[in-house]
Design a protein around this motif. Structure first.
Motif, mmCIF file in Angstrom:
data_model
loop_
_atom_site.group_PDB
_atom_site.id
_atom_site.type_symbol
_atom_site.label_atom_id
_atom_site.label_comp_id
_atom_site.label_asym_id
_atom_site.label_seq_id
_atom_site.Cartn_x
_atom_site.Cartn_y
_atom_site.Cartn_z
ATOM 1 N N PRO A 149 0.533 -1.245 -0.052
ATOM 2 C CA PRO A 149 -0.039 -0.075 0.120
ATOM 3 C C PRO A 149 0.797 1.184 -0.046
ATOM 4 C CG PRO A 149 0.170 -0.770 2.310
ATOM 5 C CD PRO A 149 1.072 -1.809 1.240
ATOM 6 N N TYR A 150 0.443 2.169 -0.787
ATOM 7 C CA TYR A 150 1.120 3.591 -0.610
ATOM 8 C C TYR A 150 -0.304 4.596 -0.247
ATOM 9 C CZ TYR A 150 4.648 2.127 -3.937
ATOM 10 O OH TYR A 150 5.704 1.511 -4.649
ATOM 11 N N LEU A 151 0.063 5.048 1.114
ATOM 12 C CA LEU A 151 -1.135 5.493 1.744
ATOM 13 C C LEU A 151 -0.753 7.140 2.063
ATOM 14 C CD1 LEU A 151 -1.464 2.683 4.197
ATOM 15 C CD2 LEU A 151 -3.119 3.122 2.763
ATOM 16 N N GLY B 186 -1.849 3.321 -11.406
ATOM 17 C CA GLY B 186 -1.814 4.830 -12.136
ATOM 18 C C GLY B 186 -1.142 5.916 -11.491
ATOM 19 N N GLN B 187 -1.020 6.008 -10.297
ATOM 20 C CA GLN B 187 -0.646 7.028 -9.632
ATOM 21 C C GLN B 187 -1.758 7.884 -9.057
ATOM 22 O OE1 GLN B 187 2.941 9.063 -10.606
ATOM 23 N NE2 GLN B 187 3.827 7.289 -11.806
ATOM 24 N N ASN B 188 -2.921 7.529 -9.255
ATOM 25 C CA ASN B 188 -4.212 8.273 -8.840
ATOM 26 C C ASN B 188 -4.584 7.624 -7.384
ATOM 27 O OD1 ASN B 188 -4.479 10.216 -11.142
ATOM 28 N ND2 ASN B 188 -4.511 8.162 -12.200
ATOM 29 N N PHE B 189 -5.268 8.377 -6.864
ATOM 30 C CA PHE B 189 -5.768 8.106 -5.565
ATOM 31 C C PHE B 189 -7.140 7.726 -5.460
ATOM 32 C CE2 PHE B 189 -2.481 10.089 -3.143
ATOM 33 C CZ PHE B 189 -1.808 10.928 -4.062
ATOM 34 N N ARG C 191 -3.015 5.260 -2.874
ATOM 35 C CA ARG C 191 -2.530 5.437 -4.634
ATOM 36 C C ARG C 191 -2.567 4.016 -5.201
ATOM 37 N NH1 ARG C 191 2.134 5.571 -7.587
ATOM 38 N NH2 ARG C 191 3.655 5.337 -5.963
ATOM 39 N N ASP C 192 -3.011 4.149 -6.552
ATOM 40 C CA ASP C 192 -3.221 3.079 -7.217
ATOM 41 C C ASP C 192 -2.145 2.981 -8.358
ATOM 42 O OD1 ASP C 192 -5.758 4.153 -9.609
ATOM 43 O OD2 ASP C 192 -3.671 4.722 -9.588
#
Lengths: 113, 112
Positions: free
Chosen positions: B31-33, B97-100, B94-95
């Motif tokens: 996860p990127y949180l 595609g670098q979107n949230f 963050r998914d």
């Protein structure tokens, strides 16, 4: 550094009309993402533009379209407006080099009557 | 699909007391949180992020967040709340595609 700027600040339209919202990314950023934030909700991802092409899209109908210009600025167009399109539209810019953080603009509040 | 939950619509705390705003997530992979704050009629302001490394992340304005992989949580904390901290707080993941993907938000009210 002006950061991410959006115009206009507020907009009022009627059902069936079309609207164009504009965004200028933060200096040095080449990627622009658009989000819709309905009242009382979190932002929902609409689409992302990079190198003047739509790179990723969220779950929004084709009435929502966009464009990115050579200077990396972007437009969001919404056709055949519905009452449910009333929301705060947020633009965020990023740079793949940073890979982690999006900077958000102040938003454009669209009201559809 | 990735998702974020913020189980509390509203959190009230007295000024000077510690505050916690809760967030749980569901992702495939690492996860990127992120935590963002939104003041009235303003866009989102970045507070802090967890990408990798130390589970306790320190951010802006004295905020910190603790990543707990076993509980899939990323709670936002501050040792001593200020009235000026009153705002809407969003947790996001963050998914690819670098979107949230944002949570629904938690409204924090700090009472004087």
């Amino acid at each position: 550094d002006a950061g991410v700027t959006q115009s206009p600040t507020h907009l009022i339209k009627t059902r069936g009309q079309q609207v164009t919202l504009r965004c200028s990314p933060k200096s040095g950023h080449d990627t622009v993402s658009w989000y819709q934030q309905a009242l009382g909700q979190g932002p929902q991802f609409i689409f992302q533009y990079y190198e003047e092409e739509e790179r990723q899209r969220g779950n929004f109908p084709d009435r929502f379209s966009g464009h990115q210009f050579p200077n990396y600025s972007s437009e969001l167009n919404v056709n055949a407006l519905l009452l449910g399109d009333s929301a705060l539209y947020l633009c965020a810019s990023s740079n793949p080099g940073t890979n982690n953080e999006q900077f958000f603009g102040p938003g454009t509040r669209l009201t559809v009557l | 699909a990735q998702s974020v939950a913020q189980p509390e619509d509203q959190v009230n705390v007295a000024e000077g007391n510690p505050l916690t705003v809760k967030c749980t997530y569901s992702v495939s992979g690492n996860p990127y949180l992120f935590w963002y704050v939104q003041y009235p009629n303003r866009g989102l302001q970045f507070l802090l992020k967890y990408i990798t490394g130390d589970n306790l992340v320190k951010g802006s304005y004295g905020f910190e967040a603790e990543f707990n992989k076993s509980q899939t949580s990323f709670h936002l904390k501050k040792p001593s709340a200020l009235v000026s901290d009153s705002a809407l707080y969003f947790c996001a993941v963050r998914d690819y595609g670098q979107n949230f993907v944002f949570g629904p938000g938690t409204r924090l009210s700090v009472l004087p």
